[in-house]
Design a protein around this motif. Structure first.
Motif, PDB file in Angstrom:
ATOM      1  N   HIS A   1       0.912  -0.998  -0.081  1.00 17.64           N
ATOM      2  CA  HIS A   1      -0.018  -0.086  -0.080  1.00 17.64           C
ATOM      3  C   HIS A   1       0.856   1.114   0.026  1.00 17.64           C
ATOM      4  O   HIS A   1       0.290   2.360  -0.772  1.00 17.64           O
ATOM      5  CB  HIS A   1      -0.983  -0.137   1.155  1.00 17.64           C
TER       6      HIS A   1
ATOM      7  N   SER B   1       0.922   4.045  -3.284  1.00 12.94           N
ATOM      8  CA  SER B   1       0.948   5.296  -3.040  1.00 12.94           C
ATOM      9  C   SER B   1       2.068   6.172  -3.686  1.00 12.94           C
ATOM     10  O   SER B   1       1.853   7.211  -4.290  1.00 12.94           O
ATOM     11  CB  SER B   1       0.599   5.634  -1.332  1.00 12.94           C
TER      12      SER B   1
ATOM     13  N   HIS C   1       1.731   6.266  -7.462  1.00 11.79           N
ATOM     14  CA  HIS C   1       0.406   6.904  -7.645  1.00 11.79           C
ATOM     15  C   HIS C   1       1.265   8.238  -8.160  1.00 11.79           C
ATOM     16  O   HIS C   1       1.041   9.067  -9.381  1.00 11.79           O
ATOM     17  CB  HIS C   1      -0.530   6.988  -6.843  1.00 11.79           C
TER      18      HIS C   1
ATOM     19  N   SER D   1      -4.528   2.712  -9.506  1.00 12.11           N
ATOM     20  CA  SER D   1      -4.394   3.370  -8.300  1.00 12.11           C
ATOM     21  C   SER D   1      -5.610   4.455  -8.135  1.00 12.11           C
ATOM     22  O   SER D   1      -6.172   4.517  -6.758  1.00 12.11           O
ATOM     23  CB  SER D   1      -2.906   4.221  -8.085  1.00 12.11           C
TER      24      SER D   1
ATOM     25  N   ARG E   1      -8.580   2.331  -6.934  1.00 16.01           N
ATOM     26  CA  ARG E   1      -8.494   1.947  -5.519  1.00 16.01           C
ATOM     27  C   ARG E   1      -8.797   2.912  -4.518  1.00 16.01           C
ATOM     28  O   ARG E   1      -9.395   2.843  -3.597  1.00 16.01           O
ATOM     29  CB  ARG E   1      -6.866   1.419  -5.393  1.00 16.01           C
ATOM     30  N   HIS E   2      -8.100   4.271  -4.764  1.00 18.49           N
ATOM     31  CA  HIS E   2      -8.495   5.485  -3.940  1.00 18.49           C
ATOM     32  C   HIS E   2      -9.816   5.748  -3.907  1.00 18.49           C
ATOM     33  O   HIS E   2     -10.407   6.163  -2.984  1.00 18.49           O
ATOM     34  CB  HIS E   2      -7.471   6.734  -4.409  1.00 18.49           C
TER      35      HIS E   2
ATOM     36  N   ASP F   1     -12.192   5.880  -0.953  1.00 19.14           N
ATOM     37  CA  ASP F   1     -12.985   6.891  -0.465  1.00 19.14           C
ATOM     38  C   ASP F   1     -14.411   6.538   0.098  1.00 19.14           C
ATOM     39  O   ASP F   1     -14.952   7.458   0.748  1.00 19.14           O
ATOM     40  CB  ASP F   1     -12.920   7.851  -1.537  1.00 19.14           C
TER      41      ASP F   1
END
Length: 138
Positions: free
Chosen positions: A23, A27, A30, A94, A97-98, A102
Motif C-alpha cells: 500500500h 501510494s 501513484h 491506483s 483503488r483510492h 474514499d
C-alpha cells in the motif's frame, strides 16, 4: 517555562519505524506516475509543436522516433510508449483503488494489501495486452 527532556518527548515516526507494504509502494507509485506522465507528456507536446513549427524535416525527424518504418519502430519510441502506458494503467488502477477507499471500503489490512497488489498486477497485464494488440493485433 519548563521544558521536557528530549527522552520524554514523543518522537514522530519516520520511514525507519514503518514496515514497508504494498500500500505504501502503490501510494508512492501513484504520485510518481502522475508527475511522470505530466512531465513526459509536456516534453512530448512541446517537442511535437516545435517540430511542426520547424518545417517538414523536423516534423519527419519527430515522426521517425514514434512511428513504424519498414516494420521497425525506433527503440526510443518503444521505451517511451511502453513507459507511458505502464504509468497510465498504474495511475488509473491506483486512482480507482483510492476511489474505493474514499467510499470507506477496503481498509481492512488483507483487503488493502490485496487491492494494492492488484493495481500493480493489473497495470503490467494491461500494458502487455495493449502492446501485444498494437504489435500483433492489427
Amino acid at each position: 517555562m519548563a521544558t521536557a527532556s528530549p527522552k520524554s518527548r514523543p518522537l514522530s515516526p519516520h520511514l525507519g519505524v514503518w514496515k514497508w507494504g504494498t500500500h505504501m509502494l502503490v501510494s508512492i507509485l501513484h504520485r510518481i506516475t502522475g508527475d511522470g506522465m505530466a512531465l513526459v507528456g509536456t516534453v512530448l507536446v512541446v517537442w511535437w509543436l516545435a517540430a511542426l513549427a520547424g518545417g517538414p524535416e523536423s516534423y519527419a525527424a519527430f515522426m521517425d522516433v514514434f512511428t513504424v518504418k519498414g516494420g521497425a519502430l525506433n527503440i526510443i519510441g518503444y521505451i517511451v510508449g511502453v513507459g507511458l502506458t505502464l504509468c497510465f494503467f498504474q495511475h488509473m488502477a491506483s486512482g480507482i483503488r483510492h476511489l474505493v477507499l474514499d467510499t470507506g471500503a477496503g481498509y481492512e489490512l488483507k483487503t488493502n494489501k490485496m487491492f494494492a497488489t492488484l493495481t500493480m498486477v493489473f497495470s503490467v497485464l494491461a500494458t502487455l495486452a495493449f502492446w501485444a494488440y498494437q504489435i500483433w493485433g492489427k
